[in-house]
Design an enzyme around this catalytic site. Structure first.
Site, PDB file in Angstrom:
ATOM      1  N   ASP A  11       0.865  -1.180   0.000  1.00  0.00           N
ATOM      2  CA  ASP A  11       0.000   0.000   0.000  1.00  0.00           C
ATOM      3  C   ASP A  11       0.907   1.237   0.000  1.00  0.00           C
ATOM      4  OD1 ASP A  11       0.884   0.329   2.606  1.00  0.00           O
ATOM      5  OD2 ASP A  11      -1.098   0.304   3.529  1.00  0.00           O
ATOM      6  N   HIS A  12       0.310   2.403   0.176  1.00  0.00           N
ATOM      7  CA  HIS A  12       1.086   3.647   0.108  1.00  0.00           C
ATOM      8  C   HIS A  12       2.192   3.700   1.175  1.00  0.00           C
ATOM      9  CE1 HIS A  12      -2.333   4.016   2.796  1.00  0.00           C
ATOM     10  NE2 HIS A  12      -1.642   4.908   3.486  1.00  0.00           N
ATOM     11  N   CYS A  68       2.997  -3.239   4.041  1.00  0.00           N
ATOM     12  CA  CYS A  68       2.142  -2.109   4.411  1.00  0.00           C
ATOM     13  C   CYS A  68       2.832  -1.427   5.595  1.00  0.00           C
ATOM     14  CB  CYS A  68       0.702  -2.545   4.701  1.00  0.00           C
ATOM     15  SG  CYS A  68       0.453  -3.546   6.180  1.00  0.00           S
ATOM     16  N   GLY A  69       2.131  -0.585   6.325  1.00  0.00           N
ATOM     17  CA  GLY A  69       2.788   0.116   7.423  1.00  0.00           C
ATOM     18  C   GLY A  69       3.304  -0.842   8.482  1.00  0.00           C
ATOM     19  N   THR A  70       2.487  -1.820   8.842  1.00  0.00           N
ATOM     20  CA  THR A  70       2.857  -2.777   9.887  1.00  0.00           C
ATOM     21  C   THR A  70       3.138  -4.189   9.360  1.00  0.00           C
ATOM     22  OG1 THR A  70       0.544  -3.334  10.162  1.00  0.00           O
ATOM     23  CG2 THR A  70       1.430  -1.590  11.604  1.00  0.00           C
ATOM     24  N   GLY A  71       2.711  -4.473   8.160  1.00  0.00           N
ATOM     25  CA  GLY A  71       2.784  -5.840   7.628  1.00  0.00           C
ATOM     26  C   GLY A  71       1.605  -6.686   8.097  1.00  0.00           C
ATOM     27  N   GLY A  73      -2.113  -5.718   8.329  1.00  0.00           N
ATOM     28  CA  GLY A  73      -3.351  -5.683   7.542  1.00  0.00           C
ATOM     29  C   GLY A  73      -3.201  -6.422   6.224  1.00  0.00           C
ATOM     30  N   HIS A 101       9.367 -23.926   9.401  1.00  0.00           N
ATOM     31  CA  HIS A 101       8.273 -24.597  10.109  1.00  0.00           C
ATOM     32  C   HIS A 101       6.910 -24.422   9.438  1.00  0.00           C
ATOM     33  CE1 HIS A 101      10.410 -24.832  14.299  1.00  0.00           C
ATOM     34  NE2 HIS A 101      11.169 -25.241  13.309  1.00  0.00           N
ATOM     35  N   ARG A 136       5.764 -33.933  11.024  1.00  0.00           N
ATOM     36  CA  ARG A 136       5.245 -33.011  12.056  1.00  0.00           C
ATOM     37  C   ARG A 136       4.814 -31.675  11.454  1.00  0.00           C
ATOM     38  NH1 ARG A 136       8.739 -29.700  15.760  1.00  0.00           N
ATOM     39  NH2 ARG A 136      10.408 -30.524  14.457  1.00  0.00           N
ATOM     40  N   HIS A 137       5.721 -31.036  10.715  1.00  0.00           N
ATOM     41  CA  HIS A 137       5.380 -29.724  10.140  1.00  0.00           C
ATOM     42  C   HIS A 137       4.328 -29.868   9.038  1.00  0.00           C
ATOM     43  CE1 HIS A 137       8.380 -27.847  12.519  1.00  0.00           C
ATOM     44  NE2 HIS A 137       9.409 -28.361  11.864  1.00  0.00           N
TER      45      HIS A 137
HETATM   46  C1  RB5 Z   1      -2.083   2.702   6.434  1.00  0.00           C
HETATM   47  O1  RB5 Z   1      -2.098   3.912   7.092  1.00  0.00           O
HETATM   48  C2  RB5 Z   1      -1.881   1.565   7.432  1.00  0.00           C
HETATM   49  O2  RB5 Z   1      -3.022   1.383   8.197  1.00  0.00           O
HETATM   50  C3  RB5 Z   1      -1.488   0.295   6.710  1.00  0.00           C
HETATM   51  O3  RB5 Z   1      -0.337   0.519   5.973  1.00  0.00           O
HETATM   52  C4  RB5 Z   1      -1.202  -0.925   7.565  1.00  0.00           C
HETATM   53  O4  RB5 Z   1      -0.294  -0.639   8.579  1.00  0.00           O
HETATM   54  C5  RB5 Z   1      -2.356  -1.702   8.014  1.00  0.00           C
HETATM   55  O5  RB5 Z   1      -2.245  -2.781   8.609  1.00  0.00           O
END
Ligand code: RB5
Length: 145
Positions: A11-12, A68-71, A73, A101, A136-137
């Site tokens: 995303d952006h 994305c910002g956090t990976g 979403g 794993h 197992r895995h």
């Molecule tokens: C966008 O602002 C942010 O919400 C997205 O990149 C992400 O972190 C969502 O999980």
């Protein structure tokens, strides 16, 4: 589709890191399918997690990278597809274990959480580490299906 094709999308918030990782993979001789986004104009991360997941389920790529910002979403979006195992990784150990794993086929990175060097390490290890295999895995992964 050759097994060395890797689909990538962001995303952006992840567009800059995506471009760096794309170049990194091209430098490794991999075929990269870039599914956007291509600018910092705000977009919705589910659309891009979905695009990479569909590339895998359609056989256009064997692996994927989503940013994305956090990976988080974007990995949640990708993981809604059967056969897609997206792993949000914050360090090289997570990336290694996600392959060994979990046989993860999508690496998810948070551009606002990890630095460029950590992201590069995660990518390299994700791409180079084989699945450990074994009963197992494999049994546990089958239960995800
Ligand atoms: C966008 O602002 C942010 O919400 C997205 O990149 C992400 O972190 C969502 O999980």
């Amino acid at each position: 589709m050759p097994s060395d094709t890797v689909a990538i999308a962001a995303d952006h918030a992840g567009v800059e890191l995506k471009s760096l990782l794309r170049k990194e993979m091209e430098g490794m001789g991999l075929r990269v399918l870039d599914l956007g986004t291509d600018s910092e104009t705000s977009v919705d991360y589910p659309d891009f997690g979905t695009a990479v997941a569909r590339a895998i389920t359609d056989g256009k790529a064997s692996r994927g990278v989503v940013v994305c910002g956090t990976g988080l979403g974007i990995s949640i979006a990708a993981n809604r597809f059967k056969g897609v195992r997206a792993a949000p990784c914050g360090d090289a150990t997570a990336a290694r274990l996600a392959r060994q794993h979990n046989d993860a086929n999508v690496l998810a990175l948070g551009a606002r959480l990890v630095g460029v060097e950590v992201a590069r390490d995660c990518l390299k290890i994700f791409l180079e580490t084989p699945f450990d295999g074994g009963e197992r895995h494999s049994r546990r992964i089958a239960k995800l299906g």
